[in-house]
Design a protein around this motif. Structure first.
Motif, short mmCIF file in Angstrom:
data_model
loop_
_atom_site.label_atom_id
_atom_site.label_comp_id
_atom_site.label_asym_id
_atom_site.label_seq_id
_atom_site.Cartn_x
_atom_site.Cartn_y
_atom_site.Cartn_z
N GLN A 148 52.84 44.19 43.97
CA GLN A 148 51.78 44.21 44.99
C GLN A 148 52.29 43.66 46.32
OE1 GLN A 148 49.37 41.89 42.43
NE2 GLN A 148 48.25 43.65 41.64
N ALA A 149 51.64 44.06 47.38
CA ALA A 149 52.09 43.68 48.73
C ALA A 149 52.09 42.17 48.94
CB ALA A 149 51.20 44.36 49.78
N PHE A 150 51.17 41.49 48.28
CA PHE A 150 51.18 40.03 48.32
C PHE A 150 50.75 39.48 46.96
CE2 PHE A 150 47.06 41.29 50.09
CZ PHE A 150 46.16 40.54 49.35
N ASP A 151 51.08 38.23 46.76
CA ASP A 151 50.91 37.61 45.45
C ASP A 151 49.49 37.11 45.28
OD1 ASP A 151 51.19 36.25 43.13
OD2 ASP A 151 52.82 34.95 43.80
N LEU A 152 48.83 37.56 44.23
CA LEU A 152 47.44 37.14 43.97
C LEU A 152 47.38 35.81 43.21
CD1 LEU A 152 45.78 40.51 42.90
CD2 LEU A 152 45.23 39.15 44.91
N GLY A 153 48.53 35.18 42.99
CA GLY A 153 48.55 33.95 42.19
C GLY A 153 47.91 32.76 42.89
N ASP A 154 47.93 31.64 42.20
CA ASP A 154 47.26 30.42 42.64
C ASP A 154 48.23 29.55 43.44
OD1 ASP A 154 45.41 28.50 42.90
OD2 ASP A 154 45.04 28.22 40.77
N HIS A 155 48.21 29.68 44.76
CA HIS A 155 49.24 29.04 45.59
C HIS A 155 48.89 27.61 45.95
CE1 HIS A 155 51.20 32.88 45.98
NE2 HIS A 155 49.99 33.36 46.03
N HIS A 157 46.50 25.83 44.91
CA HIS A 157 45.10 25.43 44.87
C HIS A 157 44.91 24.34 43.84
CE1 HIS A 157 44.47 29.16 47.04
NE2 HIS A 157 43.26 28.73 47.31
N GLN A 158 43.98 23.45 44.16
CA GLN A 158 43.71 22.34 43.23
C GLN A 158 42.88 22.84 42.07
OE1 GLN A 158 45.16 19.27 43.89
NE2 GLN A 158 46.16 20.54 45.41
N LEU B 87 44.07 33.23 50.24
CA LEU B 87 45.22 32.78 49.43
C LEU B 87 46.25 32.09 50.32
CD1 LEU B 87 45.52 35.94 47.18
CD2 LEU B 87 44.98 33.63 46.36
N ASN B 119 41.14 32.09 40.36
CA ASN B 119 41.50 30.96 41.19
C ASN B 119 40.34 29.98 41.18
OD1 ASN B 119 41.85 29.32 43.62
ND2 ASN B 119 43.56 30.70 44.03
N ARG B 121 39.35 27.70 43.10
CA ARG B 121 38.60 27.43 44.34
C ARG B 121 37.89 28.67 44.87
NH1 ARG B 121 40.16 22.64 47.12
NH2 ARG B 121 39.98 23.62 49.14
N ILE B 151 52.77 34.40 51.17
CA ILE B 151 52.49 35.03 49.88
C ILE B 151 52.98 36.48 49.84
CG2 ILE B 151 50.53 33.53 49.39
CD1 ILE B 151 48.69 35.84 50.23
N THR B 152 53.76 36.89 50.84
CA THR B 152 54.30 38.25 50.89
C THR B 152 55.21 38.51 49.68
OG1 THR B 152 54.27 38.17 53.29
CG2 THR B 152 55.64 39.88 52.29
N ASN B 153 55.10 39.67 49.12
CA ASN B 153 56.00 40.08 48.03
C ASN B 153 57.22 40.74 48.67
OD1 ASN B 153 57.38 41.23 45.94
ND2 ASN B 153 55.61 42.34 45.08
N LEU B 156 58.90 43.93 46.96
CA LEU B 156 58.31 45.21 47.34
C LEU B 156 58.68 45.56 48.79
CD1 LEU B 156 56.45 47.65 46.84
CD2 LEU B 156 54.53 46.23 47.60
#
Lengths: 158, 166
Positions: A148-155, A157-158, B87, B119, B121, B151-153, B156
């Motif tokens: 994916q173009a960017f990561d949907l993970g939990d960066h 976050h508390q 994010l 997530n 939050r 957060i850029t991949n 890709l």
């Protein structure tokens, strides 16, 4: 010194444009944006063309097709890239006619099937490379999948 | 101390989002001077202003990023662009997906991406859910600037670069 040919990026404002900016973040050429709104003041794009937006209006798509031809003939880009939305359709056709290499990345927001624009581009073969951002959709549609173009993970976050 | 900022963003598309506007307008913090509001409405009519704050149809991307950075709480449609920024700035968010049944979009793709949000939050208010009461103490606690994370991949991005320039 002669400039290297640019890359034309076609993306509607909002999420499509966000994804396009992430996906082209390593391209070391002039990036020329075509979008429906110009909300940018950063340095990602060298030039911005603004066109009329539509989903279903055939007349606006027809007008945009001639605008697309004009832009592609003027820019003579190395390649064209798009993440959608529907404004990319006349550009995909114009790229085919002008033999401009076209790389299409279907939007991340369509999780279970290709976007409508993606379906049309795929169906009529209006692309040189076709990627999508969900593995299951790629498997079903025959698209390439490279994440994916960017990561949907939990960066953090508390 | 600076008042905590509640940012509401409805995106840039041509569909209204009256359901979200009504939800925030009916919250007691809408008429409470302790919070500042910034409401980006896009094509949605928002006739009643908050007690403290402004309503704008659309703003440049850089201004939006600055508002997000300063905000204590973001209430948003579930667009990919906004999700990216949330994010990136690690914000507490209430997402309200636009749905076709309420004429808020042409399809339900915002519901699809909403189901992928995992997530702590980020709360998603699905169409059958009640919009939550806003918690001033929590908002006050979250009233701090945040720096962006990348957060850029790039894997890709490198493949796209090769395809476009190789």
């Amino acid at each position: 010194m002669k400039r290297k040919p640019s890359i034309v990026v076609v993306a509607s404002s909002g999420g499509h444009l966000t994804q396009a900016m992430c996906a082209t973040s390593l391209v070391k050429r002039d990036l020329v944006l075509v979008s429906n709104k110009n909300m940018l003041d950063g340095s990602h794009f060298t030039r911005v063309y603004t066109i009329r937006d539509t989903q279903y209006n055939v007349l606006i798509h027809a007008v945009n097709f001639f605008v697309a031809l004009k832009i592609l003939l003027k820019e003579r880009p190395r390649a064209m890239f798009s993440t959608g939305g529907p404004i990319c359709l006349p550009f995909a056709l114009a790229a085919k006619i002008t033999r401009t290499r076209f790389v299409f990345l279907d939007t991340m927001s369509r999780v279970t099937e290709l976007s409508n624009s993606g379906k049309i581009i795929k169906k009529y073969g209006l692309y040189d490379s076709f990627l999508c951002q969900w593995e299951a959709v790629a498997n079903d549609s025959g698209a390439e999948y490279h994440g994916q173009a960017f990561d949907l993970g939990d960066h953090g976050h508390q | 101390m600076v008042k905590p900022l509640i940012l509401v963003t409805m995106g840039t598309n041509d569909y209204p989002f009256t359901r979200l506007y009504n939800a925030i307008k009916n919250d007691s913090l809408y008429t409470d001077n302790r919070c500042e509001w910034f409401i980006q409405t896009g094509s949605c009519e928002a006739p009643v202003a908050p007690a403290c704050g402004v309503i704008e149809k659309i703003i440049p991307r850089a201004d939006m990023e600055d508002l997000i950075r300063r905000s204590a709480l973001v209430i948003s449609h579930c667009g990919i662009g906004t999700l990216n920024l949330m994010l990136k700035y690690r914000k507490r968010v209430i997402f309200v997906p636009r749905v076709a049944a309420h004429d808020e979009f042409s399809d339900d793709h915002q519901l699809q991406i909403a189901r992928e949000i995992k997530n702590q939050r980020m709360k998603v208010v699905f169409p059958d859910d009640q919009f939550p009461l806003l918690d001033y103490e929590q908002i006050k606690e979250d009233n701090k600037l945040s720096d962006p994370v990348d957060i850029t991949n790039y894997d890709l991005a490198e493949i796209i670069n090769q395809k476009l320039t190789g």
